[in-house]
Design a protein around this motif. Structure first.
Motif, PDB file in Angstrom:
ATOM      1  N   ARG A 265      -3.329   4.956  -9.501  1.00 45.84           N
ATOM      2  CA  ARG A 265      -4.551   4.878  -8.706  1.00 45.84           C
ATOM      3  C   ARG A 265      -4.804   3.450  -8.226  1.00 45.84           C
ATOM      4  O   ARG A 265      -4.756   2.510  -9.011  1.00 45.84           O
ATOM      5  N   GLY A 266      -5.059   3.310  -6.933  1.00 43.41           N
ATOM      6  CA  GLY A 266      -5.479   2.024  -6.394  1.00 43.41           C
ATOM      7  C   GLY A 266      -4.332   1.182  -5.867  1.00 43.41           C
ATOM      8  O   GLY A 266      -3.203   1.248  -6.354  1.00 43.41           O
ATOM      9  N   GLN A 267      -4.648   0.355  -4.882  1.00 42.42           N
ATOM     10  CA  GLN A 267      -3.632  -0.481  -4.259  1.00 42.42           C
ATOM     11  C   GLN A 267      -3.034  -1.501  -5.218  1.00 42.42           C
ATOM     12  O   GLN A 267      -1.834  -1.769  -5.174  1.00 42.42           O
ATOM     13  N   ASP A 268      -3.851  -2.064  -6.098  1.00 47.86           N
ATOM     14  CA  ASP A 268      -3.335  -3.066  -7.035  1.00 47.86           C
ATOM     15  C   ASP A 268      -2.262  -2.475  -7.950  1.00 47.86           C
ATOM     16  O   ASP A 268      -1.192  -3.073  -8.143  1.00 47.86           O
ATOM     17  N   HIS A 269      -2.551  -1.299  -8.521  1.00 48.64           N
ATOM     18  CA  HIS A 269      -1.581  -0.667  -9.412  1.00 48.64           C
ATOM     19  C   HIS A 269      -0.343  -0.197  -8.652  1.00 48.64           C
ATOM     20  O   HIS A 269       0.781  -0.288  -9.167  1.00 48.64           O
ATOM     21  N   MET A 270      -0.550   0.308  -7.441  1.00 41.65           N
ATOM     22  CA  MET A 270       0.602   0.712  -6.622  1.00 41.65           C
ATOM     23  C   MET A 270       1.484  -0.497  -6.316  1.00 41.65           C
ATOM     24  O   MET A 270       2.724  -0.410  -6.391  1.00 41.65           O
ATOM     25  N   ALA A 271       0.881  -1.632  -5.978  1.00 41.23           N
ATOM     26  CA  ALA A 271       1.653  -2.834  -5.661  1.00 41.23           C
ATOM     27  C   ALA A 271       2.426  -3.329  -6.882  1.00 41.23           C
ATOM     28  O   ALA A 271       3.575  -3.767  -6.764  1.00 41.23           O
ATOM     29  N   TRP A 272       1.799  -3.254  -8.057  1.00 40.66           N
ATOM     30  CA  TRP A 272       2.500  -3.648  -9.292  1.00 40.66           C
ATOM     31  C   TRP A 272       3.715  -2.771  -9.514  1.00 40.66           C
ATOM     32  O   TRP A 272       4.824  -3.270  -9.796  1.00 40.66           O
ATOM     33  N   LEU A 273       3.527  -1.455  -9.396  1.00 41.84           N
ATOM     34  CA  LEU A 273       4.640  -0.536  -9.639  1.00 41.84           C
ATOM     35  C   LEU A 273       5.728  -0.707  -8.590  1.00 41.84           C
ATOM     36  O   LEU A 273       6.928  -0.601  -8.904  1.00 41.84           O
ATOM     37  N   ARG A 274       5.315  -0.983  -7.359  1.00 34.52           N
ATOM     38  CA  ARG A 274       6.296  -1.125  -6.273  1.00 34.52           C
ATOM     39  C   ARG A 274       7.312  -2.231  -6.573  1.00 34.52           C
ATOM     40  O   ARG A 274       8.478  -2.144  -6.173  1.00 34.52           O
ATOM     41  N   LYS A 275       6.884  -3.268  -7.289  1.00 33.32           N
ATOM     42  CA  LYS A 275       7.777  -4.369  -7.636  1.00 33.32           C
ATOM     43  C   LYS A 275       8.711  -4.013  -8.795  1.00 33.32           C
ATOM     44  O   LYS A 275       9.703  -4.719  -9.029  1.00 33.32           O
ATOM     45  N   MET A 276       8.379  -2.927  -9.504  1.00 34.32           N
ATOM     46  CA  MET A 276       9.101  -2.606 -10.731  1.00 34.32           C
ATOM     47  C   MET A 276      10.153  -1.510 -10.564  1.00 34.32           C
ATOM     48  O   MET A 276      11.033  -1.372 -11.413  1.00 34.32           O
ATOM     49  N   ILE A 277      10.031  -0.711  -9.509  1.00 33.42           N
ATOM     50  CA  ILE A 277      11.003   0.368  -9.310  1.00 33.42           C
ATOM     51  C   ILE A 277      11.553   0.310  -7.890  1.00 33.42           C
ATOM     52  O   ILE A 277      10.950  -0.287  -6.992  1.00 33.42           O
ATOM     53  N   GLN A 278      12.686   0.948  -7.695  1.00 35.25           N
ATOM     54  CA  GLN A 278      13.338   0.921  -6.379  1.00 35.25           C
ATOM     55  C   GLN A 278      12.892   2.056  -5.468  1.00 35.25           C
ATOM     56  O   GLN A 278      13.016   1.957  -4.241  1.00 35.25           O
ATOM     57  N   THR A 279      12.362   3.120  -6.033  1.00 33.93           N
ATOM     58  CA  THR A 279      11.962   4.274  -5.236  1.00 33.93           C
ATOM     59  C   THR A 279      10.823   3.916  -4.285  1.00 33.93           C
ATOM     60  O   THR A 279       9.834   3.300  -4.712  1.00 33.93           O
ATOM     61  N   PRO A 280      10.909   4.267  -3.015  1.00 37.06           N
ATOM     62  CA  PRO A 280       9.778   4.034  -2.105  1.00 37.06           C
ATOM     63  C   PRO A 280       8.518   4.749  -2.596  1.00 37.06           C
ATOM     64  O   PRO A 280       8.583   5.856  -3.136  1.00 37.06           O
ATOM     65  N   LEU A 281       7.374   4.109  -2.413  1.00 36.08           N
ATOM     66  CA  LEU A 281       6.094   4.693  -2.783  1.00 36.08           C
ATOM     67  C   LEU A 281       5.349   5.139  -1.529  1.00 36.08           C
ATOM     68  O   LEU A 281       5.283   4.408  -0.535  1.00 36.08           O
ATOM     69  N   ALA A 282       4.792   6.338  -1.606  1.00 30.29           N
ATOM     70  CA  ALA A 282       3.999   6.887  -0.509  1.00 30.29           C
ATOM     71  C   ALA A 282       2.569   7.090  -0.981  1.00 30.29           C
ATOM     72  O   ALA A 282       2.301   7.180  -2.185  1.00 30.29           O
ATOM     73  N   THR A 283       1.632   7.159  -0.029  1.00 30.14           N
ATOM     74  CA  THR A 283       0.241   7.366  -0.413  1.00 30.14           C
ATOM     75  C   THR A 283      -0.539   8.160   0.616  1.00 30.14           C
ATOM     76  O   THR A 283      -0.300   8.050   1.818  1.00 30.14           O
ATOM     77  N   ASN A 284      -1.468   8.979   0.112  1.00 29.92           N
ATOM     78  CA  ASN A 284      -2.582   9.449   0.919  1.00 29.92           C
ATOM     79  C   ASN A 284      -3.879   9.254   0.127  1.00 29.92           C
ATOM     80  O   ASN A 284      -4.899   9.823   0.462  1.00 29.92           O
ATOM     81  N   MET A 285      -3.807   8.370  -0.908  1.00 25.14           N
ATOM     82  CA  MET A 285      -4.975   8.124  -1.745  1.00 25.14           C
ATOM     83  C   MET A 285      -5.373   6.652  -1.815  1.00 25.14           C
ATOM     84  O   MET A 285      -6.554   6.344  -1.856  1.00 25.14           O
TER      85      MET A 285
END
Length: 437
Positions: A265-285
């Protein structure tokens, strides 16, 4: 109201707002359980020359009342003057903010719903006047058909509607398969096989957030084993995971996912995870409006924005979003909600006009067993929907079906969506949690 000719374009003489209820199976998600009926609202705008434009949006009592208020603005307006209509709606209702979206996986902002409904209906009218499809009003056709993904759900047994958790014994094919229970990997794989066989889908999405991560990740692995590398897979736990949970299971699923949607949940947590895994992240939330994009770009919170013309302010706004995504290195696809053929037709026109379409779009359409357009359900060909060939949206209202579904709305008693209440009818102690695992 007496209308005066402007000399500039057809004026709106009447708006008709018809809430409907459509049968929905007991699908599970992070917010609870789908009710036996999903609510939609059909909007008709009629010009002084008798031309009718139609649209469809997610329904609830508050949105319907706001649409009735909006009649004070839309009556007498030139259908071409969409910018002016939007400005007056903003002055009347106030602009939506990202805080208005709420915690549930679905979007309940008022202004974007209202304007998208009016805009699509106006574009339908303009297309009929000019004898051009809506896709041409958005910049022209980039593809003849728009691909969609199989959208899987964990679910309880049952057909929904009056049958509730019971099954229709006369159903066969996908109509029978969509009534079956799917609460484990075997059930999800069976659901996927049946849906892909019926519609020809070439990629698969699973809605998660309903069960413990171990069950849902095992279901994704089972799909990968069943369909292989040639079928792209995506997974959406609706932001119900803690960051450490998302990291653990995101790493496990790295080899099999096309993208991971809203794991946290949230842009901050998404940005943290984005740096940790290779899979692209998508959002509608986490990024759901233009005013959230600067922070998204600054933080790097996602790779893919899942647009929805109902929630981003219409079809033209979605085209603008496409340009913004290109500018800032994002990709664009589409989110879905329980919908009928009018919304699907609008999605197809938009999908056909987008300059790039790297991912198959989401759609709930296979889960719906009723229709409100003439000729029945729109046809899928190898997982894609051809762009309707007629002017405007290329679909027309079936007035008999509209009357039946409106009566169904009156009879079912639902006024808004609340998956928590529906889940509590099955599990009385269950409560919605924004972050559960």
């Amino acid at each position: 109201m007496k209308l005066e000719k402007s000399g500039k374009g057809p004026l709106v003489r009447e708006i008709r707002i018809t809430p409907i209820a459509i049968v929905d199976p007991p699908l599970l998600n992070a917010a609870g359980l789908h009710a036996p009926y999903a609510l939609r609202t059909i909007v008709e705008l009629e010009t002084e020359d008798g031309i009718v434009g139609i649209s469809e949006i997610p329904g609830n009592e508050a949105i319907d009342e706001a649409l009735r208020e909006a009649s004070n603005i839309i009556i007498g307006k030139d259908v071409y003057q969409l910018g002016k209509i939007q400005r007056e709606l903003e002055a009347w209702f106030g602009k939506d903010s990202s805080q208005d979206r709420g915690d549930a996986p679905w979007d309940q902002r008022k202004l974007v719903h209202i304007f998208s409904a009016l805009e699509v209906a106006c574009l339908d009218i303009i297309g009929k006047i000019t004898n051009r499809p809506v896709v041409d009003l958005l910049g022209g056709k980039m593809r003849d058909a728009v691909p969609f993904a199989a959208y899987l759900f964990f679910k309880y047994e049952g057909a929904g509607g009056k049958l509730g958790f019971s099954k229709d014994p006369a159903a066969n094919g996908w109509a029978a398969a969509r009534q079956e229970k799917a609460i484990d990997p075997e059930g999800i794989v069976a659901q996927a096989r049946a849906m892909c066989q019926a519609y020809g889908f070439q990629s698969i999405k699973l809605k998660g957030g309903a069960f413990e991560p171990e069950v849902e990740v095992a279901s994704m692995q089972a799909l990968y084993q069943a369909f292989g590398e040639g079928v792209p897979l995506r997974f959406d736990p609706n932001a119900i995971w803690k960051p450490e949970t998302a990291l653990k299971y995101g790493k496990i699923m790295e080899p099999i996912l096309e993208y991971l949607e809203d794991p946290v949940r949230g842009q901050d947590h998404m940005a943290w995870l984005r740096k940790m895994i290779q899979t692209p992240l998508a959002t509608n939330m986490c990024t759901t409006s233009f005013d959230e994009i600067p922070a998204s770009i600054d933080l790097g919170s996602e790779d893919i924005i899942l647009s929805d013309h109902h929630f981003w302010g219409g079809l033209r706004a979605s085209m603008e979003l496409s340009r913004v995504c290109t500018t800032f290195g994002r990709q664009l696809s589409m989110h879905s909600n329980s919908h009928l053929g009018i919304s699907l037709a609008a999605m197809v026109h938009l999908g056909a006009a987008l300059p790039d379409l790297p991912y198959a779009l989401d759609t709930h359409y296979p889960w719906q067993s009723e229709e409100v357009i003439t000729g029945g359900a729109l046809e899928f060909q190898e997982g894609a929907v051809p762009v309707p060939s007629g002017p405007g949206l290329g679909v027309e209202l079936d007035r008999s079906a509209l009357a039946t579904l409106h009566q169904q709305y009156l009879d079912c008693g639902l006024k808004k969506r609340n998956d928590e209440i529906e889940m509590q009818k099955v599990h009385p102690e269950w409560t919605f949690k924004k972050i559960r695992w």
